[in-house]
Design an enzyme around this catalytic site. Structure first.
Site, PDB file in Angstrom:
ATOM      1  N   ASN A   7       0.905  -1.098  -0.069  1.00 14.07           N
ATOM      2  CA  ASN A   7       0.068  -0.018  -0.055  1.00 14.07           C
ATOM      3  C   ASN A   7       1.119   1.275   0.023  1.00 14.07           C
ATOM      4  O   ASN A   7       1.301   1.584   1.080  1.00 14.07           O
ATOM      5  CB  ASN A   7      -0.898  -0.204   1.212  1.00 14.07           C
ATOM      6  N   ARG A  92      -2.622  -2.212  -3.394  1.00 11.75           N
ATOM      7  CA  ARG A  92      -3.744  -1.625  -3.209  1.00 11.75           C
ATOM      8  C   ARG A  92      -3.885  -0.186  -4.003  1.00 11.75           C
ATOM      9  O   ARG A  92      -2.835   0.561  -3.613  1.00 11.75           O
ATOM     10  CB  ARG A  92      -3.857  -1.216  -1.768  1.00 11.75           C
ATOM     11  N   HIS A 181     -13.115   2.027   0.133  1.00 10.07           N
ATOM     12  CA  HIS A 181     -13.134   0.758   1.187  1.00 10.07           C
ATOM     13  C   HIS A 181     -13.956  -0.519   0.617  1.00 10.07           C
ATOM     14  O   HIS A 181     -14.346  -1.117   1.263  1.00 10.07           O
ATOM     15  CB  HIS A 181     -14.142   1.088   2.553  1.00 10.07           C
ATOM     16  N   ARG A 242     -11.608  13.844   8.735  1.00 13.91           N
ATOM     17  CA  ARG A 242     -12.298  14.310   7.451  1.00 13.91           C
ATOM     18  C   ARG A 242     -13.797  14.737   7.835  1.00 13.91           C
ATOM     19  O   ARG A 242     -14.212  14.121   8.882  1.00 13.91           O
ATOM     20  CB  ARG A 242     -12.345  13.404   6.519  1.00 13.91           C
ATOM     21  N   GLU A 386      -8.144  -6.390   4.794  1.00 11.89           N
ATOM     22  CA  GLU A 386      -8.118  -5.777   3.427  1.00 11.89           C
ATOM     23  C   GLU A 386      -6.840  -6.585   2.846  1.00 11.89           C
ATOM     24  O   GLU A 386      -6.815  -6.803   1.625  1.00 11.89           O
ATOM     25  CB  GLU A 386      -7.938  -4.466   3.167  1.00 11.89           C
TER      26      GLU A 386
END
Ligand code: ADP
Length: 399
Positions: A7, A92, A181, A242, A386
């Site tokens: 990632n 990813r 996601h 966020r 993930e």
């Protein structure tokens, strides 16, 4: 067969090496941080061995990857004898735009499309490309696979992804809801159905991925039909830092008042907002809970705003799905924070939820049913993984 999962961010590389032979086994994981800054940090955690930490300047991604590959094969900290034991690399990728509804083997055409999406994901895709190109240089014979955060949501119908702005912005600039996601939402929905012995193609599921980034997805018969994040991952729920859904008029007003550029607005909405911005305490839910318990009003308010938002989206998606069979909590908060789950699920009786508070209280980092046996609608907490999804997709494509 070992799969290296990467990632790559603009200044970091997270990695896991998994042995995917029979039952997937994690061999090592770690992170290279502060690439390009005066002092970088490399943390390598081999399973069953001592952790290795190195602080030194790490000028670019090639140096970062070099550290990772050396650590993986190191005599003391390594977990494989040579790089030949890496079967494939899975990346990813944050944004696949409308190009990718599945994971793909990386070739020149795929790279060009990931690059084309850089314009709409400037914080992520250029870094992913850097990671891919670095691996091409360091391990030229090893196949690479791209797994996209957006691909699961490519089944959204136009009525769920078109914004209320002139259509030409969709046609000419690809401005629409994409959702993120995706690997996690898909993974936990499928895992829960496996545990319950359900056929996912007959079920209506709402998945709540609640971590630093947080999003909710409505899944009908195994397909994503709506999701709370949008063109960027800043939309939807109020998150750690966020802002989530925000009146564009309010943002423009703030920009006028403060003389902000678009980059300032990105910083404000991505890094300075969310529960951190509301509380002024932290983006970490453990710290927020402690502060709220100690009587900090704004920490309590931030938690209230967060839970209220989650509940509101669940209500909206129950309407979208015309009912719901299962609500899933996952992500660092969803898997561990019983107070958030309790707050969200209190008052969902109209949806057929009978929440078992006692079971909820003890459920941390496990897969568990949180509703009572009489509950018409199931509630579960499911641990996400993930990296495992990326490794599995990579293995399947390369085999
Ligand atoms: P990311 O989006 O970075 O992957 P995670 O899924 O790891 O985030 O979630 C991070 C969040 O999970 C943080 O807000 C953290 O406070 C929260 N969290 C982790 N463990 C716990 C816990 N035991 N109790 C409450 N919150 C937790």
């Amino acid at each position: 067969m070992n799969i290296l999962v990467l990632n790559c961010g603009s200044s970091s590389i997270k990695y896991q090496l998994l042995n995917m032979e029979a039952q997937p086994v994690l061999l090592a994981k770690g992170i290279v941080e502060k690439i390009g800054l005066p002092l970088g940090i490399f943390t390598h955690k081999p399973e069953g061995k001592e952790k290795y930490i190195l602080e030194k300047p790490i000028p670019d991604h090639v140096d970062g990857m070099d550290l990772i590959l050396k650590a993986l094969t190191d005599k003391k900290y390594g977990v494989i004898a040579s790089l030949d034991e890496i079967f494939a690399v899975g990346h990813r990728i944050a944004h696949g735009g409308e190009y990718f509804s599945h994971s793909v083997l990386i070739d020149e055409e795929v790279k060009a499309k990931i690059k084309a999406c850089s314009e709409i994901a400037p914080l992520h895709n250029p870094a992913h490309l850097k990671g891919i190109e670095t691996m091409e240089r360091l391990l030229p014979t090893i196949p690479q696979v791209a797994v996209f955060d957006t691909s699961f949501h490519q089944t959204l119908p136009p009525k769920a992804f078109i914004y209320g702005i002139p259509y030409e912005y969709y046609e000419n600039y690809s401005v629409r809801r994409y959702g993120f996601h995706g690997t996690s939402h898909k993974f936990v929905a499928e895992k829960a159905c496996k545990i319950l012995g359900w056929d996912i193609t007959e079920k209506k599921i709402i998945t709540c991925h609640l971590g630093n980034g947080a999003s909710i997805t409505a899944i009908d018969k195994g397909k994503s039909v709506d999701t709370s994040m949008g063109f960027t991952p800043v939309a939807g729920l109020v998150m750690g830092t966020r802002c989530g859904d925000l009146d564009t008029g309010a943002l423009l007003y703030i920009c006028d008042k403060k003389g902000y550029t678009s980059l300032d607005a990105v910083r404000l909405t991505n890094k300075e907002s969310g529960v951190f911005g509301i509380s002024g305490v932290s983006s970490d839910f453990r710290e927020l809970t402690s502060a709220a318990d100690a009587g900090n009003y704004r920490a309590e308010l931030a938690l209230d705003v967060f839970c209220y938002n989650v509940k509101k989206y669940i209500g909206a998606y129950a309407a979208v799905l015309n009912g719901v069979d299962l609500i899933i909590f996952t992500g660092g908060i969803g898997e561990n924070d019983e107070r958030v789950r309790n707050s969200v699920c209190t008052g969902l009786e109209y949806l057929g939820v009978e929440f078992d508070e006692a079971v909820n209280l003890k459920a941390r980092g496990v897969d568990r049913i949180l509703s009572t046996p009489h509950s018409k609608t199931f509630v579960m907490t499911i641990t996400t993984d993930e990296e495992l999804v990326i490794a599995t997709d990579t293995l399947n494509l390369v085999k």
